[in-house]
Design an enzyme around this catalytic site. Structure first.
Site, PDB file in Angstrom:
ATOM      1  N   ASP A   1      60.512  21.092  22.159  1.00 32.97           N
ATOM      2  CA  ASP A   1      60.161  19.810  21.551  1.00 32.97           C
ATOM      3  C   ASP A   1      60.599  19.775  20.092  1.00 32.97           C
ATOM      4  O   ASP A   1      61.122  18.775  19.611  1.00 32.97           O
ATOM      5  CB  ASP A   1      58.640  19.571  21.551  1.00 32.97           C
ATOM      6  CG  ASP A   1      58.017  19.575  22.908  1.00 32.97           C
ATOM      7  OD1 ASP A   1      58.699  19.172  23.869  1.00 32.97           O
ATOM      8  OD2 ASP A   1      56.848  19.969  23.017  1.00 32.97           O
TER       9      ASP A   1
ATOM     10  N   HIS B   1      55.741  22.237  22.676  1.00 32.22           N
ATOM     11  CA  HIS B   1      56.640  23.144  23.382  1.00 32.22           C
ATOM     12  C   HIS B   1      57.735  23.562  22.393  1.00 32.22           C
ATOM     13  O   HIS B   1      58.101  22.790  21.512  1.00 32.22           O
ATOM     14  CB  HIS B   1      57.344  22.457  24.552  1.00 32.22           C
ATOM     15  CG  HIS B   1      56.461  21.999  25.662  1.00 32.22           C
ATOM     16  ND1 HIS B   1      55.807  20.803  25.634  1.00 32.22           N
ATOM     17  CD2 HIS B   1      56.165  22.576  26.874  1.00 32.22           C
ATOM     18  CE1 HIS B   1      55.131  20.646  26.766  1.00 32.22           C
ATOM     19  NE2 HIS B   1      55.335  21.702  27.532  1.00 32.22           N
TER      20      HIS B   1
END
Length: 438
Positions: free
Chosen positions: A104, A101
């Protein structure tokens, strides 16, 4: 450069008799199964979120896992150190792909412009590390669910301003996925759903979600991104009802909005469980409709009604999954097996990350070999063919070809009387399956 997993060398294949917990017992990347290597069949990927950002938190307590790279300094220093640790892990584990993501890999700043600058810096680092190691990006996605602005969803949010923010974030995430050579991009519903219909205009929310996905398709074409767009079904959690309930629901939504040619499914085992389906069922629905794209390889706890995201170790599940995938010709559209799985709260040592992934890779390698043998022997295919044999000729063939209607079928039934019925032989077939899984 700091070594974050100094006790681990490159994980090797040592065979089924090995007692080394840091070795593969069944996954031999170069072993050929049905004309392809295991590496090419399975296309394993490590997820960034659980593996490097998951630190053991649960609804009842904070983090239990300490990692050296989290002490590297400020937020961006931690992000860079985490990226170094990740690529060390990828390389030592011996996988070919990773997934992430946007939030992340790079922390969010006070505004979108600064957040995008941070993301660009980390993406540049990841691009260099990919070039240095040969790692590839399976797919990227965006986290449009953690920040409080998304508490009521992103594309389905009642606020147009939040919709605009989500679209801006997704735009950037698709662009960086493209820059990193990603083979796909996943849309996971996050908080796209509702908790009560008392405050929800469901039709309007679904219309907005369709608009968001169409905008994404348009932007994909504009920037020349050729990766596969994927939808990941999930029935509940964090909302009471998620709009992407299961593969059939997603497919109906895509068809209703003219998007079915642009998306395939990213099927997760644990999400299938939450939808009261088996992993194999969701894969089969996707295969039957030509929309199987990629797979999140994990498992749930049958005794718990939430998304536990455990590493896959059930050989029956991996065998039946690979049987379905192999019968469909394999993962052919840039998909792979991504370990969307996290360590248990008490598994706090760095090496536990290797143990979890090794177990999952071995479980799917065993499943692959068993499934290949099942296909080569043809016993299950023969049983299915025999069960549906009445459709291959006579009245069955006429029905499928559209040559008869109610009147002709009534005449047939009056002439032939009570139909013969046959056993489904479920117990026998389950016993045969046990012959393969030893």
């Amino acid at each position: 450069m700091t070594e974050y997993f100094p006790d681990v060398k490159k994980i090797a294949f040592e065979g089924a008799d090995s007692k080394n917990p840091l070795a593969f017992k069944h996954y031999n990347a170069d072993e050929v199964v049905m004309g392809k290597t295991m590496k090419d069949h399975l296309r394993f990927a490590v997820c960034y979120w659980h593996t490097f950002k998951g630190l053991g938190s649960d609804p009842f307590g904070g983090p239990t896992i300490l990692r050296e790279y989290n002490n590297a300094g400020d937020e961006m220093a931690v992000a860079e150190a985490t990226m170094d640790a990740a690529f060390e892990f990828f390389t030592k584990l011996g996988v070919g792909y990773w997934c992430f993501h946007d939030r992340d890999i790079a922390p969010e700043a006070d505004n979108l412009a600064e957040t995008n600058k941070r993301l660009d810096k980390i993406v540049a680092k990841a691009k260099q590390l990919q070039a240095d190691t040969g790692m590839k990006l399976l797919w990227g996605t965006t986290n449009a669910f953690s920040h409080r602005r998304f508490m009521a969803g992103a594309g389905t949010n009642p606020s147009a301003a939040v919709f605009a923010y989500a679209a801006s974030q997704i735009k950037k995430a698709i662009e960086v996925t493209h820059e990193l050579g990603g083979e796909g991009y996943v849309f996971w519903g996050g908080r796209e759903g509702y908790d009560t219909l008392l405050n929800t205009d469901m039709k309007r929310e679904l219309d907005h979600l369709a608009k968001l996905l169409q905008m994404a398709v348009d932007h994909k074409k504009k920037i020349g991104f050729t990766g596969q767009f994927l939808i990941e079904p999930k029935p509940k959690e964090p909302t009471t009802h998620q709009y992407d309930f299961d593969a059939n629901t997603c497919l109906a939504f895509l068809r209703a909005n003219g998007l079915d040619k642009d998306f395939k499914m990213n099927i997760e085992a644990n999400h299938a469980t939450l939808a009261m389906h088996t992993f194999q069922h969701e894969l089969q629905v996707s295969v039957d409709n030509g929309v199987l794209g990629s797979v999140d390889a994990n498992r749930g706890d049958m005794l718990l009604g939430w998304d536990t995201d455990q590493f896959p170790t059930n050989i029956y599940d991996t065998t039946l999954a690979m049987y379905t995938i192999l019968n469909a010709g394999g993962l052919t559209t840039g998909g792979g097996l991504n370990f969307d799985a996290k360590l248990r709260r008490q598994s706090i040592e760095p090496n536990d990350l290797f143990h979890g992934h090794i177990g999952g890779m071995d479980a799917f390698a065993r499943g692959l070999k068993i499934a290949a043998k099942m296909i080569e022997d043809g016993r299950f295919a023969a049983a299915v063919k025999e069960r549906y044999a009445t459709w291959d000729s006579g009245i069955g063939a006429d029905i499928e070809a559209g040559r008869v209607g109610f009147e002709e079928l009534e005449k047939y039934t009056l002439k032939n009387g009570e139909p013969e019925i046959k056993s489904g032989r479920q117990e026998m077939l389950e016993n045969i399956l046990n012959e393969y899984i030893r």
